[in-house]
Design a protein around this motif. Structure first.
Motif, PDB file in Angstrom:
ATOM      1  N   THR A  47       0.829  -1.209   0.000  1.00  0.00           N
ATOM      2  CA  THR A  47       0.000   0.000   0.000  1.00  0.00           C
ATOM      3  C   THR A  47       0.863   1.258   0.000  1.00  0.00           C
ATOM      4  OG1 THR A  47      -1.793  -1.129   1.167  1.00  0.00           O
ATOM      5  CG2 THR A  47      -1.762   1.290   1.258  1.00  0.00           C
ATOM      6  N   THR A  54       2.592   1.700  -3.362  1.00  0.00           N
ATOM      7  CA  THR A  54       1.613   2.120  -4.369  1.00  0.00           C
ATOM      8  C   THR A  54       1.315   3.613  -4.248  1.00  0.00           C
ATOM      9  OG1 THR A  54       0.579  -0.081  -4.381  1.00  0.00           O
ATOM     10  CG2 THR A  54      -0.709   1.743  -5.271  1.00  0.00           C
ATOM     11  N   GLU A  59      -1.380  -1.912  -8.503  1.00  0.00           N
ATOM     12  CA  GLU A  59      -2.806  -1.903  -8.229  1.00  0.00           C
ATOM     13  C   GLU A  59      -3.435  -3.259  -8.546  1.00  0.00           C
ATOM     14  OE1 GLU A  59      -4.106   1.442 -10.522  1.00  0.00           O
ATOM     15  OE2 GLU A  59      -3.932   2.832  -8.806  1.00  0.00           O
ATOM     16  N   LYS A  60      -2.963  -3.916  -9.591  1.00  0.00           N
ATOM     17  CA  LYS A  60      -3.453  -5.262  -9.911  1.00  0.00           C
ATOM     18  C   LYS A  60      -3.061  -6.246  -8.824  1.00  0.00           C
ATOM     19  CE  LYS A  60      -3.586  -4.789 -14.951  1.00  0.00           C
ATOM     20  NZ  LYS A  60      -2.979  -5.223 -16.250  1.00  0.00           N
ATOM     21  N   ALA A 103      -2.603  -5.545  -5.686  1.00  0.00           N
ATOM     22  CA  ALA A 103      -3.417  -5.270  -4.500  1.00  0.00           C
ATOM     23  C   ALA A 103      -4.815  -5.845  -4.659  1.00  0.00           C
ATOM     24  CB  ALA A 103      -3.478  -3.764  -4.268  1.00  0.00           C
ATOM     25  N   GLN A 104      -5.379  -5.794  -5.862  1.00  0.00           N
ATOM     26  CA  GLN A 104      -6.734  -6.285  -6.108  1.00  0.00           C
ATOM     27  C   GLN A 104      -6.801  -7.813  -6.054  1.00  0.00           C
ATOM     28  OE1 GLN A 104      -7.777  -4.644  -9.890  1.00  0.00           O
ATOM     29  NE2 GLN A 104      -7.971  -2.544  -9.125  1.00  0.00           N
ATOM     30  N   GLN A 105      -5.723  -8.489  -6.407  1.00  0.00           N
ATOM     31  CA  GLN A 105      -5.763  -9.937  -6.571  1.00  0.00           C
ATOM     32  C   GLN A 105      -5.115 -10.699  -5.406  1.00  0.00           C
ATOM     33  OE1 GLN A 105      -3.879 -10.388 -10.384  1.00  0.00           O
ATOM     34  NE2 GLN A 105      -5.712  -9.780 -11.509  1.00  0.00           N
ATOM     35  N   ARG A 106      -4.748  -9.964  -4.345  1.00  0.00           N
ATOM     36  CA  ARG A 106      -4.168 -10.645  -3.197  1.00  0.00           C
ATOM     37  C   ARG A 106      -5.182 -11.552  -2.528  1.00  0.00           C
ATOM     38  NH1 ARG A 106      -1.140  -6.517   0.712  1.00  0.00           N
ATOM     39  NH2 ARG A 106      -3.040  -5.325   0.304  1.00  0.00           N
TER      40      ARG A 106
END
Length: 206
Positions: free
Chosen positions: A119, A122, A200-201, A203-206
């Protein structure tokens, strides 16, 4: 006027840091989304912290030449040149403060503050995109002010051939330098945008 990654305005278009960042970005894109290398992200954030602190220092030091010129040549400037210089200085100070604020995320991050390194990284890369954008557009602003100063000297100074030749050379060198700087900053902005998209990808797919 100064953007650091003005702070970095004299840096070459391709650096070791750039190569490392591109390699890291490629590594992240190749990783399975379920196996994010947190230590790699943490190391990148630590590296970013060091760079942002140096950039903040360099950005701040860029004010010194402007103050020196103001102090040394103020009495030799016409009223028009004085007002132009003051306007440039006054408008650049808020921009400097804004850039320092954008650098704060990584510059003042501490290992003990959070374990969410992804985070934090990013956020800083997103700010780096903004800094690169400012740096890119400061180039044509610098050219505009340069032309204005040269026109002021042409209108209110002497018109000897030597003076005109000197002004033409200064203008040509400045325009060439700012063009190179623009291209460098544009590539830097696009690289940060690619890194931001990757982060960002992740973070979304964790």
């Amino acid at each position: 006027m100064h953007n650091s990654d003005k702070v970095n305005q004299t840096n070459p278009p391709v650096s070791v840091d750039d190569a490392q960042n591109d390699g890291l970005s490629a590594l992240w894109q190749a990783q399975p989304v379920t196996t994010i290398n947190i230590e790699e992200v943490k190391a990148s954030l630590s590296s970013e912290r060091t760079k942002q602190r140096w950039y903040m220092l360099l950005d701040s030091l860029m004010v010194i030449p402007a103050i020196y010129i103001l102090n040394k040549y103020w009495g030799h400037m016409s009223f028009v040149a004085q007002m132009m210089f003051l306007f440039m200085l006054v408008t650049s100070l808020p921009l400097l403060i804004y850039q320092l604020w954008l650098r704060r995320v990584a510059a003042f991050y501490k290992d003990s503050q959070t374990t969410n390194y992804l985070t934090q990284l990013t956020k800083q890369i997103k700010n780096n995109v903004k800094i690169a954008f400012i740096t890119k557009h400061s180039t044509w602003v610098a050219v505009v002010f340069g032309i204005a100063f040269i026109l002021e000297r042409y209108l209110f100074g002497d018109h000897t051939p030597e003076k005109i030749t000197k002004m033409s050379i200064v203008m040509a060198v400045m325009t060439t330098g700012m063009s190179i700087w623009y291209v460098w900053a544009d590539k830097r902005q696009k690289r940060f945008e690619r890194q931001l998209e990757t982060l960002e990808k992740m973070a979304q797919q964790r």
